[in-house]
Design an enzyme around this catalytic site. Structure first.
Site, PDB file in Angstrom:
ATOM      1  N   GLY A 102      40.721  38.603  46.298  1.00 47.58           N
ATOM      2  CA  GLY A 102      40.630  38.026  44.945  1.00 47.58           C
ATOM      3  C   GLY A 102      42.013  37.667  44.419  1.00 47.58           C
ATOM      4  N   HIS A 103      42.955  38.584  44.597  1.00 45.55           N
ATOM      5  CA  HIS A 103      44.337  38.309  44.185  1.00 45.55           C
ATOM      6  C   HIS A 103      44.909  37.148  44.998  1.00 45.55           C
ATOM      7  CE1 HIS A 103      44.075  42.803  43.308  1.00 45.55           C
ATOM      8  NE2 HIS A 103      44.423  42.318  42.132  1.00 45.55           N
ATOM      9  N   LYS A 141      36.850  37.229  36.928  1.00 48.04           N
ATOM     10  CA  LYS A 141      36.230  38.554  37.010  1.00 48.04           C
ATOM     11  C   LYS A 141      36.493  39.334  35.729  1.00 48.04           C
ATOM     12  CE  LYS A 141      35.832  42.771  39.234  1.00 48.04           C
ATOM     13  NZ  LYS A 141      36.980  43.481  38.711  1.00 48.04           N
ATOM     14  N   ARG A 145      39.305  48.854  42.462  1.00 45.81           N
ATOM     15  CA  ARG A 145      38.570  50.105  42.198  1.00 45.81           C
ATOM     16  C   ARG A 145      37.400  50.318  43.160  1.00 45.81           C
ATOM     17  NH1 ARG A 145      40.306  48.919  36.658  1.00 45.81           N
ATOM     18  NH2 ARG A 145      41.559  50.699  35.993  1.00 45.81           N
TER      19      ARG A 145
HETATM   20  P1  AMP Z   1      44.499  43.405  38.621  1.00 45.77           P
HETATM   21  O1  AMP Z   1      45.416  43.681  39.758  1.00 45.77           O
HETATM   22  O2  AMP Z   1      43.204  44.149  38.673  1.00 45.77           O
HETATM   23  O3  AMP Z   1      45.184  43.493  37.272  1.00 45.77           O
HETATM   24  O4  AMP Z   1      44.076  41.875  38.765  1.00 45.77           O
HETATM   25  C1  AMP Z   1      45.054  40.865  38.797  1.00 45.77           C
HETATM   26  C2  AMP Z   1      44.375  39.545  38.671  1.00 45.77           C
HETATM   27  O5  AMP Z   1      43.458  39.363  39.751  1.00 45.77           O
HETATM   28  C3  AMP Z   1      43.555  39.406  37.376  1.00 45.77           C
HETATM   29  O6  AMP Z   1      43.750  38.102  36.841  1.00 45.77           O
HETATM   30  C4  AMP Z   1      42.147  39.602  37.852  1.00 45.77           C
HETATM   31  O7  AMP Z   1      41.186  38.963  37.039  1.00 45.77           O
HETATM   32  C5  AMP Z   1      42.210  38.956  39.223  1.00 45.77           C
HETATM   33  N1  AMP Z   1      41.115  39.431  40.072  1.00 45.77           N
HETATM   34  C6  AMP Z   1      40.791  40.719  40.339  1.00 45.77           C
HETATM   35  N2  AMP Z   1      39.681  40.766  41.116  1.00 45.77           N
HETATM   36  C7  AMP Z   1      39.309  39.471  41.329  1.00 45.77           C
HETATM   37  C8  AMP Z   1      38.241  38.860  42.051  1.00 45.77           C
HETATM   38  N3  AMP Z   1      37.333  39.565  42.704  1.00 45.77           N
HETATM   39  N4  AMP Z   1      38.178  37.511  42.048  1.00 45.77           N
HETATM   40  C9  AMP Z   1      39.101  36.768  41.381  1.00 45.77           C
HETATM   41  N5  AMP Z   1      40.123  37.292  40.694  1.00 45.77           N
HETATM   42  C10 AMP Z   1      40.227  38.624  40.662  1.00 45.77           C
END
Ligand code: AMP
Length: 298
Positions: free
Chosen positions: A41-42, A154, A192
């Site tokens: 996703g990232h 997401k 998570r």
């Molecule tokens: P985080 O590391 O959880 O703060 O996420 C960093 C970025 O990745 C944020 O903009 C999230 O929305 C995005 N993100 C996390 N999981 C996904 C996913 N499954 N699909 C797309 N973007 C994601």
């Protein structure tokens, strides 16, 4: 560890200088903020940024201010070596990875809060969470001053809040919203997910299955929120390991509940699988030039 082509930047002053240099060369700066524990996703955000921008800068900062006292900051997965390798292979030019004391030196006292929007849904379940998010994102955007910054759908409420903040504070960054990346069985990728037991992992697909049921209802003509919510609840109730936290159908702009779907809207779902809280959503917008059908983003 193989040689990394990515530059790792630890200090705000060096990050500012690096970004300033790129801007002075009239290059288009793209920025992908993350908390690490990187997954596809990232990397999809990085890929999108690479299409639009050069250089692409990513950040890894596990922001303590967006975790409540009873939340999972201490056990949040920390995989910095693997993360920097993934970012390097994905072609990210620089990685900003400051320590918490660099971002919040002692005496730090200034917060930014997007009123109203921050208190509902995720904000109600996680008091103070969005104040921490908007504060750190504002700081990161001020340090890097990217032309474009990339966020995942997401976290739909998060990116809505960030877009509002950027508009309200006249920041010179365009916020780009990217689609949700999922496992092949539909589970939205999340750092998570690593907390889930084998049984919970299997059960976790219920979020996607419930939202898919709502999508099918809308496809067959349902517009009424209560009917959509009961279709979702029917699916959720088949999974004893899942406990719903909230389920709302909201206008995509105001994030206020709607009774019927007629405009761009989100169906937002949060549920516990054991101790792990997961979120997911379905975004719906009317198809252009056709007021009967909708486009679905699931
Ligand atoms: P985080 O590391 O959880 O703060 O996420 C960093 C970025 O990745 C944020 O903009 C999230 O929305 C995005 N993100 C996390 N999981 C996904 C996913 N499954 N699909 C797309 N973007 C994601």
């Amino acid at each position: 560890m193989p040689n990394l082509s990515i530059e790792i930047i630890r200090t705000i002053s060096w990050m500012k200088q690096h970004a300033r240099q790129a801007r002075s060369e009239s290059r288009i700066l793209g920025f992908v903020p993350t908390m690490g524990a990187l997954h596809a996703g990232h990397l999809a955000l990085v890929e999108r940024a690479k299409c639009d921008c050069s250089p692409v800068i990513a950040s890894i900062f596990l922001n303590p201010k967006q975790f409540g006292p009873k939340e999972d900051l201490a056990k949040y997965p920390r995989t910095f070596r693997a993360d920097s390798q993934k970012l390097s292979s994905a072609g990210v030019d620089a990685l900003f990875a400051p320590e918490a004391a660099e971002i919040y030196p002692s005496g730090f006292r200034t917060y930014v809060n997007v009123e109203g929007l921050s208190d509902r849904l995720e904000g109600r379940s996680r008091p103070g969470h969005f104040r921490g998010v908007t504060t750190v994102v504002l700081k990161l955007l001020e340090i890097v001053q990217p032309h474009f910054a990339y966020f995942g759908r997401k976290d739909a409420q998060q990116v809505r809040l960030i877009s509002q903040m950027v508009r309200d504070l006249n920041l010179d960054t365009e916020i780009v919203v990217c689609p949700i990346v999922r496992e092949s069985d539909g589970l939205a990728l999340s750092s998570r997910n690593a907390y889930l037991t084998t049984e919970e992992r299997k059960a976790a697909t219920v979020l996607h299955r419930a939202l898919a049921a709502a999508r099918d209802e809308i496809r067959s003509g349902t517009r009424d929120t209560l009917q959509l919510q009961s279709a979702i609840q029917r699916v959720l109730s088949t999974e004893p390991l899942a406990a719903m936290d909230y389920l709302e159908v909201v206008d995509a702009e105001s994030f206020e509940p709607v009774t019927r779907i007629s405009r761009p809207s989100y169906i937002l779902l949060a549920a516990f699988l054991g101790k792990t809280r997961l979120i997911d959503n379905l975004y719906i917008e009317p198809a252009p030039a056709d007021n009967e059908s909708f486009i679905y983003y699931l």
